[in-house]
Design an enzyme around this catalytic site. Structure first.
Site, PDB file in Angstrom:
ATOM      1  N   HIS A 338       2.711 -40.655   9.450  1.00 35.62           N
ATOM      2  CA  HIS A 338       2.010 -39.696   8.576  1.00 35.62           C
ATOM      3  C   HIS A 338       2.442 -38.252   8.759  1.00 35.62           C
ATOM      4  O   HIS A 338       1.825 -37.359   8.181  1.00 35.62           O
ATOM      5  CB  HIS A 338       0.498 -39.769   8.787  1.00 35.62           C
ATOM      6  CG  HIS A 338      -0.115 -41.065   8.377  1.00 35.62           C
ATOM      7  ND1 HIS A 338      -0.641 -41.276   7.130  1.00 35.62           N
ATOM      8  CD2 HIS A 338      -0.262 -42.230   9.051  1.00 35.62           C
ATOM      9  CE1 HIS A 338      -1.105 -42.516   7.052  1.00 35.62           C
ATOM     10  NE2 HIS A 338      -0.885 -43.110   8.206  1.00 35.62           N
ATOM     11  N   LYS A 526      -8.480 -27.916   2.914  1.00 33.08           N
ATOM     12  CA  LYS A 526      -7.707 -28.829   3.762  1.00 33.08           C
ATOM     13  C   LYS A 526      -7.772 -28.294   5.180  1.00 33.08           C
ATOM     14  O   LYS A 526      -8.238 -27.170   5.395  1.00 33.08           O
ATOM     15  CB  LYS A 526      -6.251 -28.914   3.297  1.00 33.08           C
ATOM     16  CG  LYS A 526      -5.592 -27.541   3.090  1.00 33.08           C
ATOM     17  CD  LYS A 526      -4.163 -27.641   2.592  1.00 33.08           C
ATOM     18  CE  LYS A 526      -4.035 -27.935   1.131  1.00 33.08           C
ATOM     19  NZ  LYS A 526      -3.492 -29.256   0.833  1.00 33.08           N
ATOM     20  N   LYS A 532       0.605 -25.508   6.259  1.00 33.04           N
ATOM     21  CA  LYS A 532      -0.094 -25.602   4.973  1.00 33.04           C
ATOM     22  C   LYS A 532      -0.230 -24.226   4.319  1.00 33.04           C
ATOM     23  O   LYS A 532      -0.607 -24.113   3.160  1.00 33.04           O
ATOM     24  CB  LYS A 532      -1.468 -26.240   5.172  1.00 33.04           C
ATOM     25  CG  LYS A 532      -1.408 -27.693   5.650  1.00 33.04           C
ATOM     26  CD  LYS A 532      -2.807 -28.255   5.901  1.00 33.04           C
ATOM     27  CE  LYS A 532      -2.805 -29.614   6.581  1.00 33.04           C
ATOM     28  NZ  LYS A 532      -2.527 -30.741   5.655  1.00 33.04           N
ATOM     29  N   THR A 634      -3.355 -35.666   0.029  1.00 32.95           N
ATOM     30  CA  THR A 634      -4.173 -36.518  -0.839  1.00 32.95           C
ATOM     31  C   THR A 634      -5.196 -35.659  -1.586  1.00 32.95           C
ATOM     32  O   THR A 634      -5.669 -36.056  -2.646  1.00 32.95           O
ATOM     33  CB  THR A 634      -4.895 -37.617  -0.032  1.00 32.95           C
ATOM     34  OG1 THR A 634      -5.449 -37.017   1.145  1.00 32.95           O
ATOM     35  CG2 THR A 634      -3.941 -38.720   0.368  1.00 32.95           C
ATOM     36  N   LYS A 638      -6.887 -35.606  -5.590  1.00 34.97           N
ATOM     37  CA  LYS A 638      -8.303 -35.478  -5.959  1.00 34.97           C
ATOM     38  C   LYS A 638      -8.473 -34.390  -7.008  1.00 34.97           C
ATOM     39  O   LYS A 638      -9.228 -34.540  -7.976  1.00 34.97           O
ATOM     40  CB  LYS A 638      -9.150 -35.187  -4.713  1.00 34.97           C
ATOM     41  CG  LYS A 638      -9.183 -36.354  -3.738  1.00 34.97           C
ATOM     42  CD  LYS A 638      -9.650 -35.981  -2.328  1.00 34.97           C
ATOM     43  CE  LYS A 638      -9.237 -37.090  -1.357  1.00 34.97           C
ATOM     44  NZ  LYS A 638      -9.346 -36.697   0.054  1.00 34.97           N
TER      45      LYS A 638
HETATM   46  C1  26W Z   1      -2.186 -37.017  18.071  1.00 38.39           C
HETATM   47  C2  26W Z   1      -2.806 -35.995  17.244  1.00 38.39           C
HETATM   48  C3  26W Z   1      -2.641 -36.283  15.805  1.00 38.39           C
HETATM   49  C4  26W Z   1      -3.772 -36.497  15.043  1.00 38.39           C
HETATM   50  C5  26W Z   1      -3.625 -36.749  13.708  1.00 38.39           C
HETATM   51  C6  26W Z   1      -1.405 -36.340  15.232  1.00 38.39           C
HETATM   52  C7  26W Z   1      -1.266 -36.607  13.918  1.00 38.39           C
HETATM   53  C8  26W Z   1      -2.371 -36.814  13.139  1.00 38.39           C
HETATM   54  C9  26W Z   1      -2.210 -37.148  11.691  1.00 38.39           C
HETATM   55  C10 26W Z   1      -0.835 -37.628  11.409  1.00 38.39           C
HETATM   56  C11 26W Z   1      -2.534 -36.028  10.827  1.00 38.39           C
HETATM   57  C12 26W Z   1      -2.717 -36.427   9.404  1.00 38.39           C
HETATM   58  O1  26W Z   1      -3.824 -36.668   8.986  1.00 38.39           O
HETATM   59  N1  26W Z   1      -1.642 -36.458   8.610  1.00 38.39           N
HETATM   60  C13 26W Z   1      -1.792 -36.507   7.174  1.00 38.39           C
HETATM   61  O2  26W Z   1      -1.820 -37.840   6.703  1.00 38.39           O
HETATM   62  C14 26W Z   1      -2.121 -37.880   5.323  1.00 38.39           C
HETATM   63  C15 26W Z   1      -2.287 -39.314   4.926  1.00 38.39           C
HETATM   64  O3  26W Z   1      -1.057 -39.963   4.932  1.00 38.39           O
HETATM   65  C16 26W Z   1      -1.049 -37.156   4.519  1.00 38.39           C
HETATM   66  O4  26W Z   1      -1.452 -37.130   3.180  1.00 38.39           O
HETATM   67  C17 26W Z   1      -0.865 -35.730   5.030  1.00 38.39           C
HETATM   68  O5  26W Z   1       0.218 -35.121   4.385  1.00 38.39           O
HETATM   69  C18 26W Z   1      -0.647 -35.744   6.527  1.00 38.39           C
HETATM   70  O6  26W Z   1      -0.615 -34.426   7.049  1.00 38.39           O
END
Ligand code: 26W
Length: 795
Positions: A338, A526, A532, A634, A638
């Protein structure tokens, strides 16, 4: 619901209300009324839930392993999906109960940070609606994502004990509890099952969230020996594991407790799958057919230790050979990435992994050895193998583990998947090109349109003559036939106005700021992160403020800029951006020279339920990340589905939004990934600052006394990042100044275009009509078809 069912519902409701409160109807509180409503609805879900569970027992099923499920509220959504929302609203009305007040009583289940967690929740809704067998497995955090408030414009975090008054939407299934063994402690994992109701189809899937509890409730021996403290400490140590959701998104936590959390829910889930398999397929002692019934989708790297855990359970507890178990794992696991930001890719120090589960670390080493062996056979040298190693420099690379073992690796938007193949995981792509695939994200139209935007939803059904679009969002395309129909376009404008009025009163009530409901609502909601670029938005507002100050009669259509979002508590610069936006809001909103035309609001505690009020009211959707950095986004979808044109960069799913809705109906600006890659090494933001007076004035406002950061040095920090880097790194890592001029031009165009009501409404209509592709129904069917090989009976 026919009349009979409606009467029965009313009867049951009143009975439940009196039974659980022991009060007369008139004496019951709002909470009582909410609780009784949950009960009455859960009773109605129960039968179909059991039926769905039994039916899927011998069918291939996908298991979605995710450390986060950002569900939000369940009341309204369950009523919508059961198809009884309006009727229940009416019958409560007849009882003199204000449904909206009851709805507002429900706390959001904020068991996630942002995109990835909310995506998991949308997927659950879509899988149930598409009749796809999918179980969610995750963590029942006692404290969800912190509640945000502002003090003096600074973010302040408070706890979110969302279940302190109970949780009407889960069922505790004690009989399915599992023991999770860590190196230094054993805890009980107790599952809480939440029903996930499909849209009017009788399908109910399960979201199973595990809660950590002490293995034995209390050690009486210790208690008797007056070692009360020790006994309590042990209980707390168990409960600590699921006490709180880590509030970092992007920045990894690297803490022992975080890995314990991950291992905890993953171990309980794997044990659950294996135990059930043994119960229902008791003759398959070597798990030869396990992979035919199970596919496990890993939501980013957070649950990836599941790979080692499955092998551990098969080998240590079921007598399989290591190779046999690894072969099964290779057929069962699929991995979704992601983010491409390096700081988010999880790497765990081996001593932490060893402190959590020494046996899993051993298994990981073993997998690593197999990897090295097979890559040598392919002719790679030791150094060529380095980027693939699962263990290197005393760290375990969780992504490498999943890419090596898993059979599928996917990104979440077309551009993002290309970047994974060309850059982030290009070495892997060379060896396993067939594992890579794209699954562009989506959002559920039930929550984000049918529920959140009742007026638009009715309008669409009326225009199309039926509500098939709720099941197949591609049907929205037929709205295009109204692009030249003036009265339809006017209706659409009026619906937007109704939603804007509603948001304006909500903001007045909750933020204490009066905004002009007829102004342009330009919205960015967001998580706060430099990539961002909320600060690009703020700098532009400072620029506008300067212009309006110089020339109060400037030709400018009144605009309200709305922000929402949380900063990770340890992310100083993101918190600085919040303070900056709040400070600009204070100055602008209190300046009588400009505040008739310009207003700025940063809403407190943006969350799913706030989003439900915000997206329908937006005129402009701000999606302004640095090209190449936002995996998908996402929120952009919306806004689109609710008829707001996108002001966006060529990043993530924005690109696909422009493709579908047409560039002419949106506002694209900024450098492309290729352009940024090209200028990267010679980029000189200070040069831009020195030659562009508008930019210079806006940037200088950070440090020249115009704005006050209460001696926090937060604004200086942002200033330095933009043109005066402190640590030898390049200035303006996210190309804010580079894109400023283009961003400003796009805004100017919006400000002009908005005045042509029909033309603007046409853009809104075209966005709605082409939002079908961004339904998570489409996404989940793609997962089911391409990765999981599970039939969706509807397709
Ligand atoms: C380990 C800490 C951590 C926590 C959360 C690392 C990474 C994350 C996620 C990857 C963050 C996240 O929510 N990423 C988002 O995922 C969405 C769903 O696919 C995408 O639409 C977003 O672009 C992306 O930033």
């Amino acid at each position: 619901m026919d009349k009979l069912e409606k009467n029965k519902f009313t009867e049951d409701y009143i009975e439940n209300l009196q039974r659980i409160t022991l009060k007369n109807f008139d004496d019951t509180s709002e909470k009582d009324k909410y609780d009784a409503l949950c009960d009455t609805i859960m009773e109605r879900i129960n039968q179909e839930w059991r039926f769905s569970k039994n039916k899927s027992r011998y069918e291939r099923t996908a298991y979605y392993f995710s450390a986060e499920f950002l569900i939000g509220r369940s009341l309204g959504n369950n009523l919508i999906n059961l198809g009884i929302y309006d009727q229940v609203k009416d019958l409560l009305d007849e009882l003199g109960i204000d449904f909206e007040a009851i709805e507002d009583y429900e706390d959001d289940a904020a068991l996630g940070n942002g995109g990835l967690g909310r995506l998991a929740a949308c997927f659950m809704d879509s899988a149930a609606t598409q009749d796809i067998n999918m179980y969610g497995y995750g963590v029942r955090y006692r404290e969800g994502l912190f509640k945000q408030s502002f003090e003096n414009g600074f973010q302040v975090e408070k706890g979110d004990s969302w279940i302190k008054d109970g949780d009407g939407w889960s069922i505790r299934v004690d009989s399915d509890s599992r023991i999770v063994k860590f190196k230094d402690q054993q805890v009980k994992a107790v599952p809480f099952d939440m029903p996930v109701v499909g849209y009017k189809n009788g399908k109910v899937n399960t979201l199973r969230l595990w809660q950590a509890e002490p293995f034995e409730e209390f050690e009486f021996e210790r208690f008797n020996n007056f070692e009360y403290d020790a006994a309590v400490a042990k209980k707390n140590r168990a409960e600590d594991i699921t006490r709180v959701l880590y509030p970092n998104d992007i920045q990894r936590a690297g803490r022992l407790l975080r890995l314990k959390q991950q291992y905890f829910f993953v171990s309980a889930s794997i044990q659950d799958l294996v135990a059930k398999y043994k119960r229902y397929f008791s003759d398959d002692l070597r798990f030869k057919n396990f992979h035919k019934y199970h596919v496990i989708q890993l939501n980013d790297t957070h649950p990836n230790i599941a790979i080692a855990e499955l092998i551990r359970v098969l080998v240590d507890e079921n007598g399989l050979e290591f190779e046999e178990a690894l072969d099964i794992a290779k057929k069962v696991f699929a991995f979704t990435n992601h983010t491409v930001l390096q700081e988010a890719l999880e790497k765990w120090p081996i001593d932490i992994v060893e402190e959590v589960s020494p046996r899993c670390l051993e298994i990981i080493y073993k997998i690593n050895d197999m990897l090295v062996k097979s890559f040598k056979e392919k002719g790679l040298t030791e150094t060529e193998i380095d980027p693939y190693r699962i263990v290197i420099y005393d760290q375990v690379h969780m992504a490498n583990l999943a890419i090596y073992v898993g059979f599928s690796v996917n990104g979440v938007a077309a551009l993002h998947t290309e970047i994974l193949k060309d850059d982030t995981f290009s070495h892997w792509y060379k060896i396993f090109p067939n594992k890579f695939n794209n699954k562009t994200n989506g959002i559920t139209p039930r929550r984000w349109l049918v529920y959140a935007n009742r007026p638009l939803s009715s309008f669409i059904t009326e225009k199309l003559g039926n509500d098939n679009w709720k099941y197949n969002l591609d049907e929205l395309k037929a709205l295009e036939k109204f692009v030249d129909d003036e009265s339809t376009l006017n209706e659409l404008w009026n619906i937007k106005q109704v939603n804007k009025n509603r948001l304006a009163s909500y903001i007045l009530e909750h933020e204490g700021i009066k905004i002009n409901p007829e102004s342009i609502f330009d919205i960015q909601v967001k998580r706060i992160h430099e990539y961002k670029r909320q600060h690009l938005n703020v700098l532009h507002i400072i620029y506008l403020y300067h212009q309006l100050k110089k020339n109060p009669y400037m030709d400018f259509y009144p605009t309200t800029f709305i922000f929402g979002g949380k900063a990770a508590p340890g992310y100083f610069r993101a918190k600085g951006i919040i303070k900056l936006a709040n400070e600009v809001a204070r100055v602008v909103n209190n300046d009588p020279d400009v505040n008739k035309k310009l207003k700025v609001v940063f809403v407190e505690n943006f969350r799913v339920s706030y989003g439900e009020k915000i997206y329908p009211a937006a005129d402009v959707s701000e999606q302004i990340s640095t090209a190449g950095k936002e995996a998908s986004g996402t929120g952009n979808m919306k806004f689109m589905l609710n008829g707001a044109p996108t002001l966006g960069t060529l990043d993530g799913a924005n690109i696909e939004i422009f493709d579908h809705a047409g560039e002419e109906n949106n506002y694209r600006f900024g450098a492309t990934v290729e352009q940024l890659n090209e200028i990267e090494s010679s980029y000189n933001p200070r040069g831009i600052y020195q030659t562009n007076k508008d930019i210079k004035d806006a940037v200088d406002a950070l440090v020249n006394g115009e704005l006050d950061d209460n001696n926090s040095y937060m604004f200086l920090d942002i200033y330095n990042e933009l043109i005066n880097p402190q640590d030898g790194s390049r200035a303006d890592r996210y190309f804010v100044l580079k894109d400023f001029q283009d961003y400003k031009n796009a805004h100017e165009k919006i400000n002009k275009d908005y005045r042509d009501k029909l033309e603007w409404s046409r853009k809104c209509l075209m966005n709605i009509a082409n939002a079908g592709y961004f339904s998570s129904d489409r996404t989940i069917i793609d997962y089911a078809d391409d990765i999981w090989k599970i039939d969706s009976p509807n397709y």
